[in-house]
Design a protein around this motif. Structure first.
Motif, PDB file in Angstrom:
ATOM      1  N   MET A  19     -14.947 -11.718 -69.895  1.00  0.00           N
ATOM      2  CA  MET A  19     -16.200 -11.204 -70.439  1.00  0.00           C
ATOM      3  C   MET A  19     -16.185 -11.341 -71.953  1.00  0.00           C
ATOM      4  O   MET A  19     -15.132 -11.436 -72.573  1.00  0.00           O
ATOM      5  N   THR A  20     -17.365 -11.291 -72.504  1.00  0.00           N
ATOM      6  CA  THR A  20     -17.427 -11.293 -73.960  1.00  0.00           C
ATOM      7  C   THR A  20     -18.563 -10.387 -74.413  1.00  0.00           C
ATOM      8  O   THR A  20     -19.561 -10.223 -73.718  1.00  0.00           O
ATOM      9  N   LEU A  21     -18.352  -9.779 -75.567  1.00  0.00           N
ATOM     10  CA  LEU A  21     -19.397  -8.936 -76.136  1.00  0.00           C
ATOM     11  C   LEU A  21     -20.336  -9.842 -76.923  1.00  0.00           C
ATOM     12  O   LEU A  21     -19.886 -10.630 -77.749  1.00  0.00           O
ATOM     13  N   TYR A  37     -36.708 -12.237 -68.706  1.00  0.00           N
ATOM     14  CA  TYR A  37     -35.972 -13.405 -68.203  1.00  0.00           C
ATOM     15  C   TYR A  37     -34.520 -13.054 -67.935  1.00  0.00           C
ATOM     16  O   TYR A  37     -33.929 -13.491 -66.950  1.00  0.00           O
ATOM     17  N   LEU A  38     -33.964 -12.255 -68.831  1.00  0.00           N
ATOM     18  CA  LEU A  38     -32.571 -11.837 -68.627  1.00  0.00           C
ATOM     19  C   LEU A  38     -32.445 -10.997 -67.361  1.00  0.00           C
ATOM     20  O   LEU A  38     -31.451 -11.063 -66.645  1.00  0.00           O
ATOM     21  N   GLY A  39     -33.489 -10.191 -67.098  1.00  0.00           N
ATOM     22  CA  GLY A  39     -33.470  -9.378 -65.882  1.00  0.00           C
ATOM     23  C   GLY A  39     -33.495 -10.238 -64.645  1.00  0.00           C
ATOM     24  O   GLY A  39     -32.849  -9.930 -63.647  1.00  0.00           O
ATOM     25  N   GLU A  40     -34.257 -11.336 -64.702  1.00  0.00           N
ATOM     26  CA  GLU A  40     -34.268 -12.232 -63.565  1.00  0.00           C
ATOM     27  C   GLU A  40     -32.907 -12.890 -63.375  1.00  0.00           C
ATOM     28  O   GLU A  40     -32.437 -13.085 -62.262  1.00  0.00           O
ATOM     29  N   PHE A 349     -18.782 -17.473 -68.366  1.00  0.00           N
ATOM     30  CA  PHE A 349     -19.404 -18.620 -67.698  1.00  0.00           C
ATOM     31  C   PHE A 349     -20.924 -18.558 -67.772  1.00  0.00           C
ATOM     32  O   PHE A 349     -21.603 -19.567 -67.598  1.00  0.00           O
ATOM     33  N   ALA A 350     -21.474 -17.343 -68.032  1.00  0.00           N
ATOM     34  CA  ALA A 350     -22.926 -17.207 -67.984  1.00  0.00           C
ATOM     35  C   ALA A 350     -23.581 -17.460 -69.328  1.00  0.00           C
ATOM     36  O   ALA A 350     -24.802 -17.375 -69.446  1.00  0.00           O
ATOM     37  N   LYS A 351     -22.760 -17.746 -70.339  1.00  0.00           N
ATOM     38  CA  LYS A 351     -23.339 -17.847 -71.675  1.00  0.00           C
ATOM     39  C   LYS A 351     -24.407 -18.940 -71.754  1.00  0.00           C
ATOM     40  O   LYS A 351     -25.469 -18.759 -72.354  1.00  0.00           O
ATOM     41  N   ALA A 352     -24.089 -20.074 -71.120  1.00  0.00           N
ATOM     42  CA  ALA A 352     -25.046 -21.184 -71.174  1.00  0.00           C
ATOM     43  C   ALA A 352     -26.358 -20.787 -70.507  1.00  0.00           C
ATOM     44  O   ALA A 352     -27.448 -21.033 -71.043  1.00  0.00           O
ATOM     45  N   PHE A 386     -16.110  -8.944 -60.634  1.00  0.00           N
ATOM     46  CA  PHE A 386     -15.600  -9.888 -59.657  1.00  0.00           C
ATOM     47  C   PHE A 386     -16.788 -10.567 -58.998  1.00  0.00           C
ATOM     48  O   PHE A 386     -17.718  -9.886 -58.571  1.00  0.00           O
ATOM     49  N   ARG A 387     -16.713 -11.885 -58.917  1.00  0.00           N
ATOM     50  CA  ARG A 387     -17.787 -12.570 -58.198  1.00  0.00           C
ATOM     51  C   ARG A 387     -17.427 -12.581 -56.726  1.00  0.00           C
ATOM     52  O   ARG A 387     -16.633 -13.404 -56.274  1.00  0.00           O
ATOM     53  N   THR A 388     -17.985 -11.648 -55.986  1.00  0.00           N
ATOM     54  CA  THR A 388     -17.647 -11.571 -54.563  1.00  0.00           C
ATOM     55  C   THR A 388     -18.744 -12.232 -53.753  1.00  0.00           C
ATOM     56  O   THR A 388     -19.859 -12.421 -54.217  1.00  0.00           O
TER      57      THR A 388
END
Lengths: 818, 351
Positions: A19-21, A37-40, A349-352, A386-388
């Motif tokens: 994670m990153t802040l 958009y972030l909520g979606e 991984f979600a930064k992009a 965790f990506r479950t």
């Protein structure tokens, strides 16, 4: 070794996502769009930067209030729809997106319309009720009057024209008409007739009796038709009454009492012809009203259905809006008041994706300035994510119920996926019961897509959530059941014939002398011939007990090894050297050795007494083992192991705190001015960011902590190993219970030649199997497996002091949130 | 019985005590009041309250809010909680809980009777009644012309009937009479409640006698102050004081002859617990007395929660909630009328 571990491919669930802040600086004009958009996307967890402000002092309090007001209106409409017994249509109607402001106006209109329609229909219903009551009173009271008419000299006269020239709405004033003062010159017997709720009738009568000092005659008859209360829409049972009395004072009193009790009074003419005439008119008007009412209801229902089509969509929309504003309230305005500053956690991984969403937001709101998105370094530990998937999720939940893993801590779920159902099955080994469980799990899986969309009860939801756990549990139960050779406690020759046979053909000494072995061992699991033999229990107990200890030692070792991986990951060589190594030595020199003895005993078929070996290993390690010797050199080995175990205890207790102390003093040596420097640094730190201060080093605290840990481990090694014996105990209990139900219920009942007794026996057996063996036993085996994982396994390495990653996501907004 | 509550109390009372302590944890705290005092309008108050236990009761109210709606909904919550507790209670707790409402019953009777005397609409009056003090035939009160009728027609069915024995007269009802009736009823009620608590024994008796004594003394002071300058004779005044409490009997003798507020003060300062209350006020002032008494009461009520295994917590909780509703009403009124500087005049912080 090091190399080998380095080269292992990374395990998916082993470590939580990195994670990153991040900090977002969003221009005010694109902020709303960006946040939605972030909520979606649902991959960013906002930190509340305004925690010290109360909800109504925040920037977007007004919008939140408006959303709350809208959802109130929507709730009102929904309530109306469900009251009208209309189904809000499930198929969402395709409709162009409407703006929130527009929706607000529309909702206000709809609500206004509904309220108006309601009040109209309420008025109509009121007059309808009055007419209906009047009709009932006319009928019932007429009967009384006819029966008592010969005595009663009634002076009541009614003007016919009252009823003929006005329309029905004015009939609501019937009460007033009735209350016109009676002609004072007349005396004698008079009456008041009316209608009252059945529940109040008794008290009403008593009150009348008291008020008139008994000078009255009270007649009552239940109304045939139920009246619908216009406000609550509930049917009320009513009673028609006629009170005969004399005197003017009594009359005012009675009328007051009537009013106080909510009794409606209606005048009934004495004359039968008049009565008939009025009845006719009233009925006529009633039918008129009925059609009006029906038309009103139809109109209302139509309006409600048309609203109902959009209702789900609107509710979703308002919920989302409210969530967006709640999130915006967590952001700070920057100095210029033109930008909103937000902080949050996101997986790397979600930064992009986040960046893309933000760009889209900038573009769509045609803002001049882009949204600035950059990472910050944080002192605070990041959330655990965790990506479950739907399979691993239930297992992750089991682990999380104990404690959420610290950031990047080794995740026991990876192993729990298999070990949990397996340990369950060791206690629940019966392939008959396993098949029943499997069927249940398969039903849940087959209806997965259907069940996942609808709302379930709490119990069913739990069952459904754990459907994959259930599946694995049942599969392992079947496997263990095959090993135990139990099928509802009946042994089967599945894998070939038994290795034992009777001594002679008559088989008469089978239960006294025993069987002889005549071929190779039964290929898989327990030989069915053990069933019912005298030595069945000793054999199975010894097998299961030893197996439990083996499983326990293996699992505890796994736990300790995981603590090694944790220490490696967080590169703390201290923990490896002074915690992991002595722990491994201690556990294995005692219970690892016991496991070794068990395996040797199984392989060699030796008669050695392992209790004796273990106990005298402590009491008199130098004594000769005698007939209990299993292998050459056992005695020196035991002495070495014992010494190792003794050394391991101070090894894990003392060095670590002292080394920590030395490191601490070293760090601050030659830095006598260090403390002053930090206070200056604090000024640079942004006020609301996640930076923290240095921790204080307290030696006694560290030492006590280490002592507790060491003692817990040393004592725990014994008690935890003993605790794994529950595997044997539960398994024994399960098989004994199923034997009892099979032999003492089913076979006993089958012994009779009576169909009724057989059926009863079958029913009792079926119920006992279903409720006691399948439900209660499943539950207890589940709980024990849970305990073994939480306590015996996880306390070796798992801290569980993290917190969960809760991204701002529209998908997680549920219906009952508002 | 005393000293053994811990052994048996939880058999019947444990669940409800847990419930009432849970409810107490939901009382608004000083920080809540601070936030409420900063509200700009009633919607803000609603918004803040929606984060508290009042949330579900207020969430369906349409937006132009009125103070009465807020108070009504908050009272509704109290009534719901009370009814739940009453449903679950067994003897003697259920009787104890019923005793708590008798005070409201007396107030309601007086309200209706006064209202009908002034020709008000009965239904309008009924809406103003406190819902805890409602009884079945309350609307019939309007029928009665004098005390005797009042008793014979209506009140004989209610639990208030025994309290009436002292004030049955055939006199027509007028304002003075009604006020005397209220105080006579209250006196009888407090004495009865006091006796009942003494009968229960144990910690309940101990704590309740303290709370009820305070209540009785406060009423005595209020009666004295309110009757100064009226035609009420000394003996009549003396008769209205409850026959227990810290002031009984010598304080009552002295109070009965008081002619102005400073004399009352002189009497009360002889009693150490009340010294501090009167010490806060300057001479000749009586406005702040109510608040001072309320503060003292709240302090005592909060102390009731310090001990376990007794019924006084139920009494204390109901009273505290009522005080909280009074606070909310005051704050809402101040906010609604833009008188925010006066907010702190009458708000009694509970925690």
């Amino acid at each position: 070794m090091e190399k080998f571990i380095e080269n292992l491919p990374p395990m998916d669930l082993m470590r939580s996502e990195k994670m990153t802040l991040v900090q977002l600086i969003i221009p005010a004009e694109s902020s709303h769009r960006a946040v939605s958009y972030l909520g979606e996307l649902g991959l960013l967890q906002f930190r509340d930067l305004n925690a010290d402000k109360s909800p109504f002092q925040r920037t977007f309090a007004n919008q939140v209030k408006r959303c709350a007001e809208m959802s109130r209106k929507l709730r009102f409409i929904k309530d109306q729809i469900s009251k009208a017994n209309l189904l809000s249509s499930m198929r969402p109607v395709m409709q162009p997106d409407i703006e929130l402001e527009e929706l607000e106006i529309q909702l206000a209109e709809h609500e206004h319309e509904l309220i108006e329609m309601n009040s109209n229909s309420e008025k109509l219903r009121q007059s309808y009720n009055e007419l209906l009551e009047f009709k009932i009173v006319l009928q019932k009271a007429g009967d009384f009057l006819v029966s008592s008419g010969s005595h009663a000299v009634s002076e009541r006269e009614l003007d016919e024209n009252v009823y003929s020239n006005n329309d029905y709405v004015e009939t609501s004033s019937l009460i007033e008409q009735e209350m016109r003062p009676g002609r004072p010159d007349q005396s004698g017997l008079r009456f008041i007739s009316g209608i009252i709720c059945k529940s109040k009738a008794l008290r009403f009568e008593r009150m009348l009796f008291r008020a008139t000092r008994g000078n009255m005659l009270f007649n009552q008859a239940p109304a045939d038709e139920d009246i619908v209360d216009p406000v609550s829409r509930e049917t009320v049972e009513k009673t028609v009454f006629v009170v005969f009395f004399s005197g003017e004072q009594a009359r005012t009193k009675i009328l007051k009492i009537c009013e106080a009790f909510g009794a409606n009074c209606y005048p009934v003419p004495e004359d039968i012809t008049k009565q008939r005439q009025i009845t006719r008119e009233v009925s006529l008007r009633l039918s008129d009203l009925e059609t009006t009412l029906d038309a009103g209801i139809r109109h209302r229902n139509k309006a409600l259905t048309s609203i109902g089509m959009h209702l789900v969509k609107w509710m979703n929309m308002v919920r989302r809006e409210k969530a967006v504003y709640d999130t915006l309230n967590m952001l700070n305005f920057d100095v210029t008041k033109k930008c909103l500053v937000g902080e949050g956690w996101c997986p790397i991984f979600a930064k992009a994706q986040i960046q893309a969403a933000l760009q889209r937001a900038t573009f769509d709101s045609s803002s001049q300035v882009g949204i600035i998105f950059h990472t910050m370094d944080a002192v605070e530990s990041p959330p655990t994510y965790f990506r479950t998937n739907k399979f691993t999720n239930a297992f992750q939940e089991i682990v999380d119920a104990y404690g959420v893993a610290g950031y990047q801590e080794a995740n026991p779920t990876v192993y729990t996926v298999i070990t949990f159902p397996f340990l369950f099955a060791v206690m629940f080994g019966d392939w008959g019961h396993g098949i029943c469980l499997l069927l249940g799990a398969l039903v849940l899986l087959a209806r997965e897509s259907k069940l996942s969309t609808q709302k379930l009860g709490s119990f069913m939801e739990m069952l459904f959530g754990g459907r994959y756990v259930l599946l694995l549990m049942s599969l392992f139960s079947i496997y263990c059941g095959l090993i135990y050779n139990e099928f509802f406690s009946v042994p089967y020759h599945i894998f070939g014939g038994s290795a034992y046979k009777c001594r002679d053909t008559t088989c008469k000494d089978a239960y006294t002398v025993g069987l002889v072995k005549y071929q190779d061992a039964y290929p898989f699991g327990v030989d069915p011939s053990w069933r019912g033999s005298r030595s069945e229990l000793p054999f199975l107990n010894s097998l299961k007990m030893k197996m439990s200890i083996l499983l326990g030692v293996v699992q505890m070792n796994l736990g300790i090894i995981l603590s090694y991986f944790n220490a490696r990951f967080f590169s703390s060589s201290l923990d490896i050297r002074y915690q992991f190594v002595p722990q491994v030595i201690f556990l294995n020199s005692l219970f690892g050795y016991l496991s070794l003895l068990i395996i040797i005993k199984w392989c060699t078929g030796s008669q050695a007494d392992l209790y004796h070996v273990m106990i005298y290993m402590f009491l008199s390690p130098t004594d000769n083992l005698g007939e209990n010797q299993l292998f050459w050199g056992q005695r020196p080995l035991q002495i070495i192991l014992l010494l190792l175990a003794l050394i391991a205890v101070p090894w894990m207790l003392f060095p670590k705190p002292f080394i920590l102390k030395r490191l601490h003093t070293e760090r601050f040596q030659g830095r006598a001015y260090g403390i002053l420097g930090t206070s200056e640094m604090d000024l640079d730190v942004e006020p609301d960011s996640a930076r923290q201060h240095h921790e204080e080093f307290n030696f006694s605290e560290v030492f006590v902590h280490q002592m507790i840990h060491s003692i817990e481990f040393v004592l725990g090694a014994v008690s935890n190993t003993a605790s794994y014996l529950r595997l044997w105990a539960l398994s024994l209990a399960h098989s004994e219970l199923s034997t009892v139900f099979y032999e003492k219920v089913l076979l006993l009942a089958w012994g009779y030649d009576n169909i009724v007794i057989r059926l009863v026996g079958l029913a009792v057996f079926a119920f006992a199997t279903a409720f006691i063996l399948l439900m209660m036993e499943t539950l207890s085996a589940f709980l024990h497996a849970l305990r073994l994982h939480w306590v015996e396994f996880q306390n070796k390495f798992y801290h569980g002091d993290g917190y969960k990653f809760r991204p701002f996501s529209f998908a997680s907004l549920t219906e009952d949130e508002d | 019985m005393y000293g053994f509550e811990a052994l048996t109390f939880n058999v019947d009372g444990g669940y409800l005590e847990a419930i009432v302590r849970g409810h107490r944890a939901g009382l608004l705290t000083a920080s809540d009041y601070n936030n409420l005092c900063q509200c700009e309008n009633l919607d803000d108050i609603k918004m803040h309250l929606s984060a508290t236990e009042y949330g579900p009761y207020l969430q369906n109210e349409p937006s132009p809010l009125h103070t009465t709606t807020i108070v009504e909904k908050c009272t509704l919550k109290l009534v719901d909680e009370y009814k739940h507790m009453l449903c679950q209670a067994t003897e003697p707790l259920s009787t104890f809980l019923e005793y708590i409402t008798y005070g409201h019953m007396i107030d309601n009777v007086v309200l209706i009777v006064t209202g009908t005397l002034h020709e008000r609409d009965v239904h309008e009056l009924l809406e103003k009644c406190h819902p805890l003090g409602m009884f079945d035939s309350i609307a019939t009160l309007a029928v009665a012309q004098n005390m005797r009728e009042l008793y014979r027609l209506v009140l004989v069915d209610t639990p208030l009937a025994p309290y009436f024995s002292e004030c049955i007269t055939s006199e027509d009802l007028d304002d003075m009479n009604i006020e005397i009736m209220r105080n006579t009823l209250y006196k009888a009620y407090l004495e009865d409640f006091y006796r009942f608590c003494q009968k229960l024994g144990g910690a309940t008796a101990e704590i309740m006698s303290d709370l009820l004594s305070f209540e009785a003394d406060r009423r005595a002071v209020n009666i004295t102050i309110n009757s100064i300058g009226t035609e009420l004779t000394r003996d009549d005044r003396r008769k209205l004081y409850s026959n227990f409490g810290l002031l009984y009997p010598y304080g009552h003798e002295e109070l009965a002859v008081c002619e102005d507020i400073d004399q009352v003060r002189g009497v009360m300062e002889k009693y150490p617990p009340y010294q501090s209350i009167f010490a806060k006020m300057s001479y000749g002032e009586s406005q702040m007395l109510d608040k001072a008494f309320y503060e003292e009461e709240v302090k005592r009520l909060c102390l009731a929660f310090e001990q376990q295994f007794h019924y006084a917590v139920f009494f204390a909780y109901m009273r505290l909630r009522e005080q909280e509703i009074r606070n909310l009403m005051w704050i809402s009124e101040c906010v609604a009328q833009n008188q925010k500087s006066r907010v702190h005049d009458s708000v009694v912080f509970i925690f």
